[in-house]
Design a protein around this motif. Structure first.
Motif, PDB file in Angstrom:
ATOM      1  N   PHE A 139       0.825  -1.211   0.000  1.00  4.41           N
ATOM      2  CA  PHE A 139       0.000   0.000   0.000  1.00  4.41           C
ATOM      3  C   PHE A 139       0.861   1.265   0.000  1.00  4.41           C
ATOM      4  O   PHE A 139       0.580   2.244   0.688  1.00  4.41           O
ATOM      5  N   VAL A 140       1.919   1.228  -0.792  1.00 10.21           N
ATOM      6  CA  VAL A 140       2.818   2.374  -0.961  1.00 10.21           C
ATOM      7  C   VAL A 140       2.217   3.327  -1.987  1.00 10.21           C
ATOM      8  O   VAL A 140       1.906   2.926  -3.109  1.00 10.21           O
ATOM      9  N   THR A 141       2.053   4.595  -1.620  1.00 13.17           N
ATOM     10  CA  THR A 141       1.507   5.603  -2.533  1.00 13.17           C
ATOM     11  C   THR A 141       2.460   6.781  -2.747  1.00 13.17           C
ATOM     12  O   THR A 141       2.196   7.616  -3.609  1.00 13.17           O
ATOM     13  N   ARG A 142       3.554   6.855  -1.976  1.00 14.43           N
ATOM     14  CA  ARG A 142       4.521   7.946  -2.103  1.00 14.43           C
ATOM     15  C   ARG A 142       5.893   7.418  -1.709  1.00 14.43           C
ATOM     16  O   ARG A 142       6.025   6.385  -1.054  1.00 14.43           O
ATOM     17  N   LEU A 143       6.945   8.139  -2.110  1.00 17.30           N
ATOM     18  CA  LEU A 143       8.290   7.668  -1.840  1.00 17.30           C
ATOM     19  C   LEU A 143       8.572   7.540  -0.347  1.00 17.30           C
ATOM     20  O   LEU A 143       9.359   6.684   0.072  1.00 17.30           O
ATOM     21  N   ALA A 144       7.945   8.370   0.467  1.00 15.03           N
ATOM     22  CA  ALA A 144       8.157   8.287   1.910  1.00 15.03           C
ATOM     23  C   ALA A 144       7.761   6.933   2.466  1.00 15.03           C
ATOM     24  O   ALA A 144       8.270   6.507   3.512  1.00 15.03           O
ATOM     25  N   ASP A 145       6.870   6.208   1.772  1.00 14.52           N
ATOM     26  CA  ASP A 145       6.427   4.905   2.255  1.00 14.52           C
ATOM     27  C   ASP A 145       7.489   3.830   2.102  1.00 14.52           C
ATOM     28  O   ASP A 145       7.298   2.702   2.587  1.00 14.52           O
ATOM     29  N   LEU A 146       8.614   4.127   1.430  1.00 16.32           N
ATOM     30  CA  LEU A 146       9.699   3.162   1.352  1.00 16.32           C
ATOM     31  C   LEU A 146      10.249   2.831   2.736  1.00 16.32           C
ATOM     32  O   LEU A 146      10.906   1.800   2.915  1.00 16.32           O
ATOM     33  N   THR A 147       9.995   3.676   3.705  1.00 13.12           N
ATOM     34  CA  THR A 147      10.462   3.405   5.067  1.00 13.12           C
ATOM     35  C   THR A 147       9.811   2.160   5.645  1.00 13.12           C
ATOM     36  O   THR A 147      10.281   1.627   6.647  1.00 13.12           O
ATOM     37  N   ARG A 148       8.719   1.677   5.039  1.00 11.03           N
ATOM     38  CA  ARG A 148       8.084   0.443   5.507  1.00 11.03           C
ATOM     39  C   ARG A 148       8.846  -0.799   5.066  1.00 11.03           C
ATOM     40  O   ARG A 148       8.645  -1.879   5.622  1.00 11.03           O
ATOM     41  N   LEU A 149       9.698  -0.657   4.034  1.00  7.56           N
ATOM     42  CA  LEU A 149      10.221  -1.828   3.348  1.00  7.56           C
ATOM     43  C   LEU A 149      11.678  -2.114   3.617  1.00  7.56           C
ATOM     44  O   LEU A 149      12.097  -3.275   3.564  1.00  7.56           O
ATOM     45  N   ASP A 150      12.485  -1.103   3.868  1.00  8.60           N
ATOM     46  CA  ASP A 150      13.927  -1.297   3.996  1.00  8.60           C
ATOM     47  C   ASP A 150      14.416  -0.761   5.327  1.00  8.60           C
ATOM     48  O   ASP A 150      14.116   0.382   5.700  1.00  8.60           O
ATOM     49  N   ALA A 151      15.195  -1.583   6.029  1.00  8.95           N
ATOM     50  CA  ALA A 151      15.627  -1.208   7.376  1.00  8.95           C
ATOM     51  C   ALA A 151      16.586  -0.028   7.387  1.00  8.95           C
ATOM     52  O   ALA A 151      16.668   0.695   8.385  1.00  8.95           O
ATOM     53  N   SER A 152      17.322   0.179   6.301  1.00  7.47           N
ATOM     54  CA  SER A 152      18.283   1.277   6.259  1.00  7.47           C
ATOM     55  C   SER A 152      17.638   2.616   5.948  1.00  7.47           C
ATOM     56  O   SER A 152      18.306   3.644   5.969  1.00  7.47           O
ATOM     57  N   THR A 153      16.333   2.614   5.647  1.00 10.54           N
ATOM     58  CA  THR A 153      15.633   3.817   5.204  1.00 10.54           C
ATOM     59  C   THR A 153      14.622   4.241   6.261  1.00 10.54           C
ATOM     60  O   THR A 153      13.754   3.458   6.647  1.00 10.54           O
ATOM     61  N   THR A 154      14.742   5.480   6.727  1.00 15.09           N
ATOM     62  CA  THR A 154      13.847   6.001   7.753  1.00 15.09           C
ATOM     63  C   THR A 154      13.344   7.384   7.353  1.00 15.09           C
ATOM     64  O   THR A 154      13.800   7.976   6.374  1.00 15.09           O
ATOM     65  N   ASP A 155      12.398   7.902   8.138  1.00 17.47           N
ATOM     66  CA  ASP A 155      11.781   9.192   7.849  1.00 17.47           C
ATOM     67  C   ASP A 155      12.717  10.348   8.185  1.00 17.47           C
ATOM     68  O   ASP A 155      13.582  10.247   9.058  1.00 17.47           O
ATOM     69  N   SER A 156      12.474  11.473   7.490  1.00 17.79           N
ATOM     70  CA  SER A 156      13.223  12.698   7.776  1.00 17.79           C
ATOM     71  C   SER A 156      12.345  13.893   7.414  1.00 17.79           C
ATOM     72  O   SER A 156      12.506  14.491   6.360  1.00 17.79           O
ATOM     73  N   TYR A 157      11.386  14.221   8.266  1.00 17.10           N
ATOM     74  CA  TYR A 157      10.406  15.276   8.034  1.00 17.10           C
ATOM     75  C   TYR A 157       9.443  14.882   6.909  1.00 17.10           C
ATOM     76  O   TYR A 157       9.333  15.553   5.889  1.00 17.10           O
ATOM     77  N   ASN A 158       8.754  13.757   7.101  1.00 19.32           N
ATOM     78  CA  ASN A 158       7.720  13.335   6.163  1.00 19.32           C
ATOM     79  C   ASN A 158       6.354  13.673   6.741  1.00 19.32           C
ATOM     80  O   ASN A 158       5.955  13.141   7.774  1.00 19.32           O
ATOM     81  N   THR A 159       5.651  14.546   6.039  1.00 20.92           N
ATOM     82  CA  THR A 159       4.370  15.009   6.531  1.00 20.92           C
ATOM     83  C   THR A 159       3.368  15.047   5.397  1.00 20.92           C
ATOM     84  O   THR A 159       3.715  14.884   4.215  1.00 20.92           O
ATOM     85  N   VAL A 160       2.119  15.263   5.744  1.00 18.42           N
ATOM     86  CA  VAL A 160       1.041  15.322   4.763  1.00 18.42           C
ATOM     87  C   VAL A 160       1.218  16.556   3.875  1.00 18.42           C
ATOM     88  O   VAL A 160       1.584  17.635   4.340  1.00 18.42           O
ATOM     89  N   GLY A 161       0.981  16.410   2.578  1.00 20.16           N
ATOM     90  CA  GLY A 161       0.906  17.549   1.676  1.00 20.16           C
ATOM     91  C   GLY A 161       2.208  18.158   1.252  1.00 20.16           C
ATOM     92  O   GLY A 161       2.208  19.180   0.549  1.00 20.16           O
ATOM     93  N   TYR A 162       3.341  17.552   1.646  1.00 23.33           N
ATOM     94  CA  TYR A 162       4.629  18.140   1.290  1.00 23.33           C
ATOM     95  C   TYR A 162       5.465  17.096   0.573  1.00 23.33           C
ATOM     96  O   TYR A 162       5.064  15.946   0.403  1.00 23.33           O
ATOM     97  N   TRP A 163       6.662  17.501   0.093  1.00 23.72           N
ATOM     98  CA  TRP A 163       7.476  16.520  -0.610  1.00 23.72           C
ATOM     99  C   TRP A 163       8.119  15.558   0.375  1.00 23.72           C
ATOM    100  O   TRP A 163       8.113  15.757   1.589  1.00 23.72           O
ATOM    101  N   ASP A 164       8.675  14.464  -0.155  1.00 25.02           N
ATOM    102  CA  ASP A 164       9.166  13.357   0.657  1.00 25.02           C
ATOM    103  C   ASP A 164      10.643  13.528   0.979  1.00 25.02           C
ATOM    104  O   ASP A 164      11.446  13.891   0.114  1.00 25.02           O
ATOM    105  N   TYR A 165      10.993  13.226   2.237  1.00 26.62           N
ATOM    106  CA  TYR A 165      12.385  13.191   2.674  1.00 26.62           C
ATOM    107  C   TYR A 165      12.716  11.766   3.126  1.00 26.62           C
ATOM    108  O   TYR A 165      11.944  11.155   3.874  1.00 26.62           O
ATOM    109  N   LEU A 166      13.859  11.248   2.718  1.00 26.75           N
ATOM    110  CA  LEU A 166      14.301   9.925   3.130  1.00 26.75           C
ATOM    111  C   LEU A 166      15.689  10.013   3.742  1.00 26.75           C
ATOM    112  O   LEU A 166      16.554  10.755   3.264  1.00 26.75           O
TER     113      LEU A 166
END
Length: 739
Positions: free
Chosen positions: A94-121
């Protein structure tokens, strides 16, 4: 007060003007000349061109990624860590944006991911640079926007210092998006709905036509009514894209991809500390949106991206590719933006102390921020030549590349006006003030870069192979404020080498060691208190060493890929020292990663984990040394297991566990964000008469136990600490109809 607060809204990255006939043009003409000569000589050559793209794979989460640029090798033979997530794998999660990659890979986490804005990884503890660390079909694109995924066949994640791939980029890795291409008959429709009221619909149609099916066309269209559990976040998005190709002959392929996207949705500002105290996640409502003012306007992203590619088979197995890509972005960035507070400390009229969190009673200064008609342009021209040369008893697989990249960012004077004090516990409405203020001048940036690269892969012995690479980058940056001040230039030439050695010590099992350098650029913040405000710093190099082992197992009903590695990355740090923004010491990130993914009959498993030891070194401020970075968890684990029942309607149950360890909230390492674990469940049923006529039903429940807690705590925009809660339980249902 305005000067302090307006200094640090997300700054756009530089771009540049149209190219001139320089080194890159000469390299391109050379490649084209080789193509023309080969066309005249190879009428009887039996070589065929294969379209660049992602083919269907038995394991959806392949460890092989074309972005690694290491040749057409099995995943276990590449001396780097990379993951490829197919479009089906993304839909299953159920990935709809690049920020959702944090669900899949352990080396990838959030960095100011919020509604309505661009994605940070964040990858391996380093936040990727949205202007430099993202690719589309291997070409540079700017991710200071919302990049659509509906027309992407796969998303690739390359982990490690990216000097082998990019002349300028932050360490940690790269993200590459592969476009859906004409590969045969495709007729597909997709619909989804969640319990927050968000609805999505997409169609995917493609096929091959003409004599010998030499023409291909694939069209993707998508619309969405956006919404979340947070108040006042209704929005809309749409996408229309096309990919076409023409197989001119068995040795010549011409491809074209175009996409047009638009999104409008209010953004959601993060919460913060209450004074110096970390509030409980239950202190605030999950629905709280501090941007929910009567005068708030949505953030709007508009993007047009295209590329054209000429691939040509030459003599003796050589192949050349020439690609031109262009991206135009337009953004209206708006928010009722909470940012710190101040108090009078006397005795003079200008004696104020400024704080970057919320006040202990929940008060915070509120600003009316509006930056309309921001424009960003990225252009790139890439020429590649690859083939084999035998020297003595060894065969060398060579790749030569020349890339000309041009970036430009144009920002108009912004409104960033103080409108009052907001209390986050009562959230009263405040007045608005949209008038532009020159105190919030932003940099208009131009950047040209020319990159020449060479890579060599050679088998030294049956069990040994080596890789060598060198990238030469000539960089020119120009920055000028919207008010005409701070007109600065910098020109620099950088070489970034890369090398690796692999040893196959067992069947389909390889140990490897690699070393490489990367380079990135920094600019001083727009802060009147700095002596060099807005100035561009010289590019600085990062270095990484990695040792690992990777393998593949395929026996009967068991198919698996696995790997483990240790890495160390050292990156120079820039910060303010004595009123000057400059390099001051470095960050050293040491880590251990591991992954296993595959199938055992009806069972599927994908698992990854990372342990990270990150610290600050070499600062002129002794108390800063030894401290760990903000918002970087010390450990992460991502697990995904599934079981398929061979019923008349095949049914698959999938469970995903996401665990992220504790992380520091402040640079002084005095406050920690607690660790958290979330469970997601999904059910997939495939109903159909044959492989071409199916309906795939998916039901997903994210955060099954409605876990509460703080998901991340980034420090952004001059030191302000933000807190983002874990999203509450969400139910999504979707149907994919292939006909």
């Amino acid at each position: 007060m305005l000067t302090s607060a307006t200094a640090d809204r997300p700054a756009p990255q530089a771009t540049s003007r149209l190219p001139r006939p320089t080194t890159i043009a000469c390299a391109t003409l050379l490649v084209c000349g080789l193509q023309s000569q080969a066309l005249a000589q190879q009428a009887d050559d039996n070589a065929t061109v294969q379209a660049v793209g992602v083919s269907a794979q038995a394991i959806k989460r392949s460890a092989k990624a074309s972005i690694a640029g290491l040749g057409d090798l099995p995943a276990w033979e590449t001396p780097a860590q990379a993951q490829t997530y197919s479009s089906d794998a993304l839909r299953d999660a159920f990935v709809t944006r690049l920020a959702d990659l944090t669900r899949l890979d352990a080396s990838t986490t959030d960095s100011y991911n919020t509604v309505g804005y661009w994605d940070y990884l964040t990858v391996r503890g380093f936040t990727l640079d949205n202007a430099y660390n993202y690719r589309r079909e291997g070409q540079p694109v700017n991710a200071e926007t919302r990049l659509p995924l509906e027309n992407k066949s796969a998303v690739e994640l390359f982990k490690g210092t990216s000097g082998i791939q990019a002349g300028v980029s932050a360490p940690g890795g790269l993200v590459n998006m592969q476009v859906k291409r004409p590969e045969g008959r495709v007729h597909s429709a997709f619909f989804s709905l969640n319990d927050a009221g968000e609805a999505r619909a997409a169609v995917d149609i493609g096929g091959r036509f003409g004599p010998q099916r030499s023409l291909g066309l694939r069209v993707n269209a998508a619309v969405a009514r956006l919404n979340t559990q947070v108040d006042n976040t209704e929005g809309h998005s749409r996408l229309l894209s096309m990919a076409t190709d023409w197989r001119v002959s068995r040795d010549t392929l011409i491809e074209l991809e175009l996409e047009d996207s638009w999104q409008s949705q209010p953004s959601v500002a993060g919460l913060s500390l209450l004074g110096d105290r970390l509030p409980s996640s239950r202190t605030f409502s999950r629905n709280l949106n501090l941007n929910n003012q009567p005068w708030s306007q949505p953030v709007q992203f508009e993007g047009r991206t295209g590329s054209v590619r000429w691939t040509q088979n030459l003599q003796a197995g050589w192949k050349s590719t020439v690609t031109y890509g262009e991206q135009h972005l337009r953004t209206n960035d708006r928010a009722a933006f909470p940012f710190g507070w101040n108090e009078y400390v006397g005795p003079g009229p200008e004696d104020y102390a400024y704080y970057y969190n919320f006040k202990s009673d929940g008060s915070v200064d509120l600003y009316d921020y509006r930056s309309d008609n921001e424009r960003r342009i990225t252009r790139s021209l890439l020429a590649q030549l690859e083939g084999r040369v035998r020297l003595g008893d060894q065969e060398h697989n060579l790749r030569f590349g020349a890339l000309r990249s041009l970036y430009r960012t144009a920002i108009k004077p912004q409104a960033y006006n103080y409108v009052g004090t907001l209390n986050v516990l009562t959230n009263p409405n405040q007045p608005f003030d949209p008038s532009p203020v020159m105190e919030s001048a932003s940099p208009n940036r131009w950047e040209n870069s020319t990159e020449l690269s060479v890579q060599d892969h050679v088998r030294l012995a049956p069990s040994w192979q080596a890789w060598l690479g060198l990238r030469h980058t000539s960089l020119s940056r120009h920055s000028q404020e919207t008010d005409g001040d701070d007109n600065t230039y910098i020109n620099q030439t950088i070489n970034t080498p890369w090398a690796a050695l692999g040893w196959t010590f067992a069947p389909q099992t390889q140990a490897y060691v690699s070393w490489g350098e990367g380079v990135e650029t920094k600019a001083a913040p727009r802060n009147a208190a700095l002596l060099n405000a807005g100035q561009i710093l010289p590019a600085a190099k990062s270095r990484q060493t990695e040792v690992g082992v990777k393998g593949q197992y395929n026996a009967g009903r068991v198919v698996a890929q696995w790997g483990a590695n240790v890495f160390q990355t050292i990156r120079p740090l820039a910060e303010t020292v004595d009123s000057t923004f400059r390099y001051n010491g470095d960050a050293r990130h040491r880590g251990v990663e591991g992954f296993w993914q595959g199938r055992m009959g009806p069972w599927g498993l994908a698992a990854s984990a990372m342990l990270l030891d990150a610290e600050r070194r070499g600062s002129t401020e002794p108390t800063a040394n030894g401290k760990q970075p903000v918002n970087v968890p010390e450990r992460t684990v991502k697990l995904s297991g599934s079981h398929t029942w061979g019923l008349p309607v095949p049914l698959t149950l999938q469970a995903d566990v996401v665990h992220e360890g504790s992380r520091w909230v402040d640079s002084g390492n005095t406050l920690r964000l607690p660790a958290w674990t979330r469970l997601d469940l999904g059910v997939r049923a495939v109903q159909g008469r044959d492989a071409l006529r199916t309906i795939t039903w998916r039901l997903g429940v994210a955060n099954v136990f409605d876990k509460r807690g703080w998901r991340e705590a980034p420090s952004m925009f001059g030191g302000h600490t933000y807190l983002f809660p874990i999203t509450g339980r969400m139910v999504t249902v979707s149907a994919q109809i292939d006909f």
